[in-house]
Scaffold this motif. Structure first.
Motif, short mmCIF file in Angstrom:
data_model
loop_
_atom_site.label_atom_id
_atom_site.label_comp_id
_atom_site.label_asym_id
_atom_site.label_seq_id
_atom_site.Cartn_x
_atom_site.Cartn_y
_atom_site.Cartn_z
N ASN A 186 0.82 -1.21 0.00
CA ASN A 186 0.00 0.00 0.00
C ASN A 186 0.86 1.26 0.00
N THR A 187 2.00 1.21 0.67
CA THR A 187 2.89 2.38 0.67
C THR A 187 3.42 2.64 -0.72
N ILE A 188 3.81 1.57 -1.43
CA ILE A 188 4.29 1.73 -2.80
C ILE A 188 3.17 2.23 -3.71
N ARG A 189 1.97 1.70 -3.54
CA ARG A 189 0.81 2.16 -4.32
C ARG A 189 0.55 3.64 -4.09
N GLN A 190 0.65 4.08 -2.84
CA GLN A 190 0.44 5.49 -2.53
C GLN A 190 1.53 6.35 -3.19
N GLY A 191 2.77 5.88 -3.13
CA GLY A 191 3.86 6.62 -3.74
C GLY A 191 3.68 6.79 -5.24
N LEU A 227 0.52 8.98 4.07
CA LEU A 227 -0.43 7.85 4.05
C LEU A 227 -0.89 7.52 5.46
N ASP A 228 0.04 7.54 6.42
CA ASP A 228 -0.31 7.27 7.82
C ASP A 228 -1.11 5.98 7.91
N PRO A 251 -5.47 9.74 1.25
CA PRO A 251 -5.78 8.34 1.55
C PRO A 251 -7.23 8.16 1.99
N GLU A 252 -7.75 6.97 1.75
CA GLU A 252 -9.09 6.62 2.19
C GLU A 252 -9.03 5.97 3.57
N VAL A 253 -10.05 6.21 4.34
CA VAL A 253 -10.12 5.62 5.68
C VAL A 253 -10.71 4.23 5.59
N HIS A 313 -5.51 3.54 7.10
CA HIS A 313 -5.64 4.26 5.85
C HIS A 313 -5.09 3.44 4.70
N ALA A 314 -5.61 3.70 3.50
CA ALA A 314 -5.16 3.00 2.30
C ALA A 314 -5.22 3.95 1.12
N PRO A 315 -4.36 3.76 0.10
CA PRO A 315 -4.43 4.63 -1.08
C PRO A 315 -5.69 4.38 -1.87
N ARG A 316 -6.12 5.39 -2.60
CA ARG A 316 -7.30 5.25 -3.45
C ARG A 316 -6.98 4.36 -4.65
N HIS A 317 -8.01 3.76 -5.22
CA HIS A 317 -7.83 2.94 -6.41
C HIS A 317 -7.61 3.85 -7.62
#
Length: 268
Positions: A82-87, A137-138, A249-251, A256-260
C-alpha cells in the motif's frame, strides 16, 4: 467472529496454508543448512538456535521461527504494498517529483545495474519522498498495544505497571509542530536547506518505543528497491488529467489505504 458468516471465515484456512508452507521451507533449510554459509533469515535463525541449544530459556525454537516468518508475511505485505501504491499515485499527480527521483537514479545508479539499498545514502530526494509518502499515508494511525513494565509518569499522569498503552501515531505524524504543511504532501519536510536528507523525531510510521515493528528494516529496503527499480525502467502514465487525481488516503476499518487508480507504465 467464528459464528458469524462472512469473509473472515476464510482467514484461519489461509493462515493454516501459509503456516504449513513456512514449516516446509524451514524443513528444507534444515536439510541443507550450513552453519558457515547462511543464505537468508531462516538460516541465521537456525544458526542462533544451534548456538543456544543448551539454553532452556532461549527464544530461538521452531515455533518462534515459524511465527516470526508468518508475521513478516502477514503484517508486512499489505502495508509495504500500500505504501508503494500510494507513492506511485503521488508521482502520477506530481510528475516533477518523479523526474527528480529519476535524475537521482541516473546520477547514482545509472541503467546498467539494479538499485541497491545502499544507494539511498546518495539519494536524499528519493529518501525524503519515501518518508513523506509514509507520513502522508499514515497507514496505521494507531500503533500496536504496549504494556508498561514499570510505573511511569507522563504529563502529570501516573501510569501503573502492567497498564496497556496504545500510541496514537497520527497525533504526531500530522503535527504542525514538526511539519510545515502537515496536511499536504511535501518531501521538503525531510530535506534541510542544503537538500540533504534530515531525520525528523516525529516520524514514527513503524510504531513507538523499543517494541516497534520488527520488520521496519525489511520494509524500508523493499519500498526503496521496488520504487527505484520501477522508475529506473519506466515512465508513469494515467488516463486521468493530473489535476483530477486525489492523493488523499481513504479511511479503512483498521487504518488508511491509497485510493484505487489506473496506472500505465511506459518503458524508458
Amino acid at each position: 467472529m467464528q459464528i458469524l458468516p462472512g469473509p473472515q471465515q476464510k482467514l484461519p484456512r489461509y493462515m493454516k496454508k501459509l503456516t504449513n508452507f513456512i514449516s516446509q521451507r524451514v524443513e528444507m533449510h534444515q536439510e541443507s543448512f550450513d552453519l558457515n554459509c547462511p543464505r537468508d533469515f531462516i538460516d541465521c535463525f537456525l544458526a542462533k538456535k544451534e548456538q543456544e541449544k543448551t539454553n532452556p530459556a532461549s527464544e530461538f525454537f521452531h515455533e518462534n521461527l515459524v511465527g516470526t516468518i508468518l508475521s513478516l508475511f502477514f503484517a508486512g505485505t499489505d502495508t509495504t504494498g500500500n505504501t508503494i501504491r500510494q507513492g506511485l499515485l503521488v508521482l502520477l499527480r506530481y510528475p516533477e517529483m518523479a523526474a527528480n527521483i529519476q535524475e537521482e537514479i541516473e546520477r547514482v545508479i545509472g541503467s546498467n545495474r539494479s538499485p541497491s539499498y545502499e544507494d539511498r545514502n546518495q539519494m536524499p530526494y528519493t529518501e525524503a519522498f519515501i518518508s513523506e509518502t509514509q507520513r502522508f499515508l499514515d497507514i496505521s494511525p494507531v500503533a500496536a498495544p504496549h504494556m508498561v513494565t514499570q510505573e511511569a509518569h507522563f504529563r502529570g499522569f501516573t501510569i501503573p505497571k502492567g497498564t496497556t498503552v496504545i500510541p496514537f501515531l497520527s497525533s504526531i505524524m500530522k503535527s504542525s509542530k514538526y511539519y510545515e504543511t502537515p496536511r499536504k504532501f511535501n518531501p521538503g519536510h525531510f530535506l534541510d536547506e542544503n537538500g540533504a536528507f534530515k531525520k525528523v523525531e516525529a516520524f514514527l510510521p513503524f510504531g513507538a518505543g523499543k517494541r516497534a515493528c520488527p520488520g521496519e528494516g525489511m520494509a524500508r529496503m523493499e519500498i526503496f528497491v521496488f520504487l527505484t527499480t520501477l522508475l529506473q525502467n519506466f515512465h508513469l502514465k494515467t488516463p486521468k488529467q493530473r489535476e483530477e487525481i486525489d492523493i488523499a488516503p481513504e479511511v479503512e476499518s483498521n487504518g488508511h489505504a491509497p485510493r484505487h487508480y489506473q496506472l500505465c507504465v511506459v518503458p524508458r
